[in-house]
Write an enzyme that holds these catalytic residues in place. Structure first.
Site, PDB file in Angstrom:
ATOM      1  N   THR A 197      -1.916   5.462   2.436  1.00 18.95           N
ATOM      2  CA  THR A 197      -3.124   4.644   2.326  1.00 18.95           C
ATOM      3  C   THR A 197      -3.165   3.689   3.506  1.00 18.95           C
ATOM      4  O   THR A 197      -2.164   3.041   3.822  1.00 18.95           O
ATOM      5  CB  THR A 197      -3.140   3.850   1.009  1.00 18.95           C
ATOM      6  OG1 THR A 197      -3.117   4.758  -0.093  1.00 18.95           O
ATOM      7  CG2 THR A 197      -4.373   2.964   0.910  1.00 18.95           C
ATOM      8  N   LEU A 216       0.844  -1.186   0.000  1.00 24.24           N
ATOM      9  CA  LEU A 216       0.000   0.000   0.000  1.00 24.24           C
ATOM     10  C   LEU A 216       0.882   1.239   0.000  1.00 24.24           C
ATOM     11  O   LEU A 216       1.986   1.220   0.555  1.00 24.24           O
ATOM     12  CB  LEU A 216      -0.894   0.030   1.253  1.00 24.24           C
ATOM     13  CG  LEU A 216      -1.951  -1.066   1.402  1.00 24.24           C
ATOM     14  CD1 LEU A 216      -2.661  -0.926   2.746  1.00 24.24           C
ATOM     15  CD2 LEU A 216      -2.959  -1.020   0.257  1.00 24.24           C
ATOM     16  N   ASP A 217       0.383   2.326  -0.611  1.00 21.98           N
ATOM     17  CA  ASP A 217       1.087   3.600  -0.539  1.00 21.98           C
ATOM     18  C   ASP A 217       1.234   4.019   0.923  1.00 21.98           C
ATOM     19  O   ASP A 217       0.433   3.634   1.781  1.00 21.98           O
ATOM     20  CB  ASP A 217       0.310   4.690  -1.281  1.00 21.98           C
ATOM     21  CG  ASP A 217       0.272   4.471  -2.785  1.00 21.98           C
ATOM     22  OD1 ASP A 217       1.081   3.678  -3.290  1.00 21.98           O
ATOM     23  OD2 ASP A 217      -0.574   5.107  -3.446  1.00 21.98           O
ATOM     24  N   LYS A 218       2.226   4.846   1.191  1.00 14.15           N
ATOM     25  CA  LYS A 218       2.502   5.296   2.554  1.00 14.15           C
ATOM     26  C   LYS A 218       1.265   5.862   3.239  1.00 14.15           C
ATOM     27  O   LYS A 218       0.990   5.540   4.402  1.00 14.15           O
ATOM     28  CB  LYS A 218       3.619   6.354   2.533  1.00 14.15           C
ATOM     29  CG  LYS A 218       3.981   6.900   3.905  1.00 14.15           C
ATOM     30  CD  LYS A 218       5.095   7.930   3.811  1.00 14.15           C
ATOM     31  CE  LYS A 218       5.424   8.500   5.197  1.00 14.15           C
ATOM     32  NZ  LYS A 218       6.522   9.499   5.134  1.00 14.15           N
TER      33      LYS A 218
END
Length: 304
Positions: free
Chosen positions: A140, A136-138
């Site tokens: 998110t 996951l993105d930082k």
């Protein structure tokens, strides 16, 4: 949690069959087979060690004993908190908080999901590499899956390629989306001059996102829409780019046109992960609790 060697056992139902071919049928990668051969694993047929050239007959019992893995070299093990949603000898599934990177970088070698998982493995006596399955993105939040050993990681990676792992997200976006349900199919590429930003590009990679409106509401006079999104592909920033491309960027996503008025990070949460367990075959549906910073934006009268 066990630090015993991972063992796979299966019965032969057809013959003649080379042991090498039987192993391939059960999804064991060439890399895993090499590690079994040179790093302390064993292949048994009816309790006796055999080479992959052994010819099997119906009724033979094959046992694969995988070697214990070495810890991830260069990965700093750290103690960190995360909310575990599911765990057994093969999988670790938990909620990632917003603001936490999934893997370390040269500039930021610690304080990531991978560091904390390595620390958790160490604390529980598990000697294993950290195998991240769903990143996951930082900024998110939501459910993330880690494989506890190489073979589980290989099987899950093959499932991802086949599209049999389902990931559902929830987001809050700017504006009222008119349609209740639709798909976005638009290729995504990296923007020239940036290592981070992506954009819709005819030369990009195919990407598909399904969108379902959950509710529409006003916050301080501004129209917003709460949506559920299903990823059919896994491109970097896919949801963020796709929603921006139709004129409804995620709130808090200032990289792609969202406002920071209501939230300080992109309002995106990995809500649900569905998959068939790679060993037991059990259907798993793992749901991550809705985060408070997003919940506080949605009126209490709205249905989530």
């Amino acid at each position: 949690m066990s630090n015993q060697p991972i063992t796979l056992t299966f019965d032969i139902k057809e013959s003649p069959l080379l042991l090498r071919d039987a192993i391939k049928q059960y999804g064991i990668s060439k890399k895993a087979l090499t590690s079994i051969k040179y790093e302390g694993g064993t292949i048994l047929v009816n309790g006796e060690e055999k080479t992959v050239r052994h010819i099997l007959t119906v009724g033979d019992k094959v046992t694969i004993i995988f070697p214990n893995e070495k810890k991830s070299e260069g990965l700093i093990a750290e103690k960190g908190e995360f909310s575990i949603l599911f765990e057994d000898d093969h999988l670790l599934i938990f909620t990632k908080e917003a603001g936490l990177s999934t893997i370390p970088s040269r500039e930021h070698p610690n304080g990531t999901v991978a560091n904390f998982v390595a620390g958790y493995f160490e604390e529980n006596g598990l000697s294993s590499t950290v195998h991240i399955v769903t990143r996951l993105d930082k900024d998110t939040s939501g459910v993330i899956c880690v494989a506890k050993h190489r073979h589980a990681h290989h099987l899950l990676s093959e499932m991802q390629k086949a599209g049999t792992i389902s990931r559902d997200y929830e987001a809050i976006v700017h504006g009222f989306i008119k349609e209740d349900s639709f798909d976005i199919e638009a290729p995504i590429g990296r923007k020239d001059g940036s290592i981070i930003e992506r954009f819709i590009s005819p030369d990009g990679k195919y990407a598909k996102t399904s969108v379902q409106v959950l509710n529409r509401f006003h916050l301080h006079g501004e129209p917003l829409t709460h949506v559920r999104l299903k990823l059919h592909t896994g491109r970097t920033h896919q949801i963020r780019v796709h929603m921006m491309s139709i004129g409804h960027p995620l709130i808090g996503d200032d990289l792609y046109g969202g406002s920071l008025k209501f939230i300080s990070r992109q309002a995106l949460h990995a809500r649900e992960l569905k998959l068939k367990h790679p060993f037991s075959g059990e259907a798993l549906m793992i749901k991550s609790p809705f985060p408070s910073d997003m919940e506080n934006i949605i009126p209490s009268t709205a249905t989530k």
